[in-house]
Each structure stands twice: as C-alpha cells, then as structure tokens.
Design an enzyme around this catalytic site. Structure first.
Site, short mmCIF file in Angstrom:
data_model
loop_
_atom_site.label_atom_id
_atom_site.label_comp_id
_atom_site.label_asym_id
_atom_site.label_seq_id
_atom_site.Cartn_x
_atom_site.Cartn_y
_atom_site.Cartn_z
N TYR A 18 -10.59 0.76 -16.06
CA TYR A 18 -10.33 -0.99 -16.95
C TYR A 18 -11.12 -0.31 -17.71
CZ TYR A 18 -8.50 -1.13 -11.60
OH TYR A 18 -8.37 -1.21 -10.10
N TYR A 146 -6.37 -8.73 -3.42
CA TYR A 146 -5.84 -7.54 -4.80
C TYR A 146 -5.15 -6.29 -3.25
CZ TYR A 146 -6.54 -3.03 -7.35
OH TYR A 146 -6.83 -1.97 -7.49
N ASP A 239 -4.32 -5.24 4.60
CA ASP A 239 -5.26 -3.69 3.81
C ASP A 239 -6.32 -3.59 4.06
OD1 ASP A 239 -5.88 -3.03 1.38
OD2 ASP A 239 -4.73 -3.09 -0.09
N LYS A 268 -10.37 3.93 0.61
CA LYS A 268 -11.83 3.76 0.44
C LYS A 268 -13.09 4.31 1.18
CE LYS A 268 -11.73 0.81 -3.26
NZ LYS A 268 -10.79 -0.11 -3.28
C1 LIG Z 1 -9.04 -0.36 -4.10
C2 LIG Z 1 -8.15 -0.90 -3.58
C3 LIG Z 1 -6.92 -0.57 -3.85
C4 LIG Z 1 -6.69 -0.21 -4.01
O1 LIG Z 1 -7.01 1.24 -4.15
P1 LIG Z 1 -6.77 2.72 -4.85
O2 LIG Z 1 -7.20 3.65 -4.03
O3 LIG Z 1 -7.83 2.04 -5.90
O4 LIG Z 1 -5.58 2.75 -5.23
C5 LIG Z 1 -6.10 -1.35 -2.60
N1 LIG Z 1 -6.47 -2.65 -1.46
C6 LIG Z 1 -6.90 -3.15 -1.79
C7 LIG Z 1 -8.17 -3.99 -0.21
C8 LIG Z 1 -9.06 -2.37 -1.98
O5 LIG Z 1 -9.65 -2.64 -2.37
#
Ligand SMILES: *Cc1c(COP(=O)(O)O)cnc(C)c1O
Length: 427
Positions: A18, A146, A239, A268
């Site tokens: 980024y 996102y 997600d 994460k």
């Molecule tokens: C960070 C994130 C992703 C992507 O995860 P990466 O490990 O960076 O590919 C997808 N969804 C959410 C909600 C996120 O915070």
C-alpha cells in the site's frame, strides 16, 4: 553477510505494501520488540497502537508463543496435508470446532486472510453446484467493507471508497448495498436478494468494518442480514479476520451478537502475530454438500502450505493464552479505558465521531489531512499509529498497560488538535 545499511540498500529492491514508493516516507527500521514497545535501529522506542496489522494480541516477543514455535520446529517443522498428517493442524481444527459458535465444525487452513475469504467464496459457489441448484456466481457485500486484496476478494470490497476502486471495471460485478440499519436499507437488502437468484452468499465483517475505517454497527444489523439470508436461501459468510479472537470483547463477533454464520473466516490474530495463518470454518450443513461418494463434489483447493505445522502450533499456544490470561476480560477493561480516555475528544471542533468497541478505538475527523505527515508526527511523539483516511485508530495488544495506553491517547489528543489548527489555517 550483514549489511548495516540494509534498509537504505533494500529500499531500491523491495516493493512495500500500500505504498507509493516514490513519495512515501522511509519506514523506520525495528531492531527489537517487547510487549507493546518497538525499539528502532536508531535506539528510539515507540509505543505501538496498531499491533502489526491487528495481529499482535498478547504483546510482542511472547515467550510462550516462541516456545511453541521452537518446540514444533525441533519436532516436525512441517509436512504437507495431502496424504500425510501432523498433530498441530488436526488439533487446531478440533479446537476451532469447539470455540466457534453453532455447528461451525470444519476448518480449511491457508496462509492469508484473503485466501481464506477466497476459499469461503469458492465453497459457497460450489455448495449450490453440489446441491444441484446450479451456478450462482454472484455475491452480495456491504458498503464500507474490506475482504482482501486478491481478485475475488477485491470484488466484494467497497467499490468506491475502498482502496481497490481503481480496479472497478476489471473485477466481477457484485451487489454492494448499505448495511441494513433502517427500514429502507433492510428493504433494499431483501429486494436485492429476492430479485437476484444468482447470489451464492452474503459476506460481511460483523460488528466492525476494519480497513474501511473502523465503522461499527450493532447486533440488530447482523440479525437482519441473517434473517434475509434465511428468507432468500443464501449462504451467510462472516469475515471475522479482524473481529475474531477477542477483538470485540468476545471471542468472536458472532458470539457477541448472537448471530451465527454458515461460514466464518479467521486470520490476523490467530497466531498472536508470529506466523501467517488463516482459516475458513464451515458449518455442518454446508460441509455435508461436499461429503459424498462422488469425487467431483470434493473441494479442489490446496495451498502448498495449508495447515502449516509451525503456524498451527503457535495458534494452539495463542488460544491457550487467550484462555489462561483472561484475554476477553482484558479487552473489556480496555474498552472501558479507551472509552473514558477518548471521551473528551468528542467535544473538539474537528472531531466528527469517537467510536470504541472492545480493543478498537477510532477518532474520525471532519476534515482531510496528510496521512504521511500525521504518521510522522505520531512517531515524533514516541508512538506508532497509522491513520486510515480521516480515521485515527488504535488496535493495541490486549496486554497494553494503562501508562502505555496514556502515551497513545495523549498523542492522539495532541495531534487531533494540531491537525485541526492546520485545517483551520488552510481553510
Ligand atoms: C486483513 C483482512 C483481510 C485480508 O487478510 P490478509 O491476511 O491481509 O490477506 C480480509 N478480511 C478482513 C476483514 C481483514 O481485516
């Protein structure tokens, strides 16, 4: 072959995330990490308010996580899951089945959150193929959302405000609607699902849309989404890559809200920030459509390092720590601290909103500012804080101490004022 100028030399060769490489300030080199402290190569120390993209929840350099990794490294660094098995991946899948709500009982492992979302989307599409419903190629997602940086996941991010707006035309068109927070948006969601029978799944970041600016909504919104999915027979994907593993003040946002999805993605914080690892956790009902005599109904997906043994071993240790250290209790205390410390900012003329949930705080300004300059100003004040657009946020480790939190919130207070003065004199 140690080169003391590794950063300057490497800057000519590395491509940073980024980042406009030509104009971005040079990153600060880190030589040591401990707790919530980043020690820089020039000897300065910063209090970290970000936790390395929200992953570091037990503090840096945690001896238990390192010991788990080293022990696994000594015993068995990794073998592939195709035809071979190792304990950490199987044990972690079993544990996640217990920890996740409802009948989310089946875990598929990968190395990044984006790929976990890809897997969730692929499972959703194949579910309708396997059950004989046919091709449902589309998804419904929400403004402000996102879900990752790969092509399929970019298509379900916010198309206008999200960071992937440049790619609009190059991505599969999806249905992107407002979160159902009032009568009109609830009706719009239901209408879209009623009129488009080719939607395989709805995907949402439950309770907090992270990268879109730490935007928060309540459990009622998720109940509306669950009801709409049930009414129109569509799969629901939560997600929880950001919200999972304690961040909201419960182990998962789905537990906090009492709403259970059909597929959940996590990532994460799963390994406490030590190694990459993510998972798509699937319900019994969805999984049943794949469990068959017919080989063509299998999920044809297999990242080379799926279920990496080192990562799964660290994740097991991180889950131990979540339980043994009462991480959830810590996050709830942190929520109270963040709320009271940031409350005074609400009255500032340039503050649009202050939002807190669990170990997440966001101060949204009502004017633009130069994000690179603001990031540099935070570093100059001994803190590491990276605003997203107009939003200055904190996602600290759950272990942060009150004195350390003060350093962060005082820096925010000072910089909000300084940015307000700048905006006033410019405008
Ligand atoms: C960070 C994130 C992703 C992507 O995860 P990466 O490990 O960076 O590919 C997808 N969804 C959410 C909600 C996120 O915070």
């Amino acid at each position: 072959m140690h080169n003391p100028d590794w950063l300057e030399t490497g800057l000519n060769h590395i491509w940073l995330p980024y980042t406009q490489m030509k104009t971005a300030p040079t990153p600060v080199g880190v030589s040591h990490i401990e707790g919530v402290t980043l020690e820089l190569t020039d000897g300065r120390k910063l209090v970290d308010g970000v936790g390395s993209w929200w992953t570091c929840v037990h503090g840096y350099n945690h001896p238990r996580l390192k010991a788990a990794l080293i022990e696994q490294l000594d015993r068995l660094p990794h073998v592939m899951l195709g035809g071979l098995g190792h304990e950490p991946a199987y044990a972690l899948a079993t544990r996640l089945a217990t920890l996740t709500p409802g009948d989310l009982n089946r875990s598929f492992f990968c190395e990044s959150g984006s790929v976990a979302v890809e897997v969730a989307m692929k499972v959703a599409v194949q579910y309708w193929l396997n059950t004989g419903e046919g091709v449902r190629p589309k998804f419904l997602a929400f403004k402000g959302g996102y879900h990752g940086d790969t092509f399929a996941t970019m298509s379900v991010c916010d198309p206008d405000e999200g960071m992937h707006s440049l790619f609009g035309e190059a991505l599969p068109a999806q249905h992107i609607v407002d979160l159902p927070t009032d009568e009109a948006s609830i009706a719009a969601l239901n209408d879209t699902l009623a009129q488009n029978k080719d939607i395989a799944a709805v995907i949402v970041e439950p309770l907090i849309q992270g990268a879109g600016g730490m935007r928060m909504h309540d459990a009622a919104t998720l109940r509306q989404i669950r009801e709409a999915c049930d009414r129109h027979n569509v799969i629901l994907i939560f997600d929880e890559i950001f919200t999972g593993l304690g961040r909201t003040g419960d182990l998962f946002a789905s537990i906090k809200s009492g709403v259970t999805p059909d597929i959940m993605t996590i990532g994460k914080a799963l390994t406490g920030g030590i190694t990459p690892l993510a998972a798509a956790v699937v319900s019994e009902r969805i999984y049943a459509a794949f469990h068959d005599e017919d080989g063509s109904k299998a999920l044809m997906h297999g990242p080379t390092f799926t279920g990496h043994a080192l990562a799964c071993a660290v994740a097991m240790a991180s889950l131990d720590l979540i339980e043994e250290t009462d991480a959830i209790g810590k996050v709830r205390k942190l929520e109270a601290e963040l709320t009271s410390r940031l409350a005074p900012l609400r009255g500032r003329p340039n503050v649009a909103e202050v939002r807190v949930m669990g170990a997440v705080a966001a101060v949204e300004l009502n004017h633009d500012f130069n994000v690179d300059d603001a990031r540099a100003a935070f570093i100059a004040r001994g803190t590491f804080i990276r605003p997203l657009g107009r939003v200055i946020y904190l996602t600290p480790s759950y272990t942060i101490q009150p004195e350390e939190l003060s350093v962060l919130t005082e820096a925010i207070s000072a910089i909000v004022d300084a940015l307000g003065d700048q905006a006033a004199s410019a405008g």
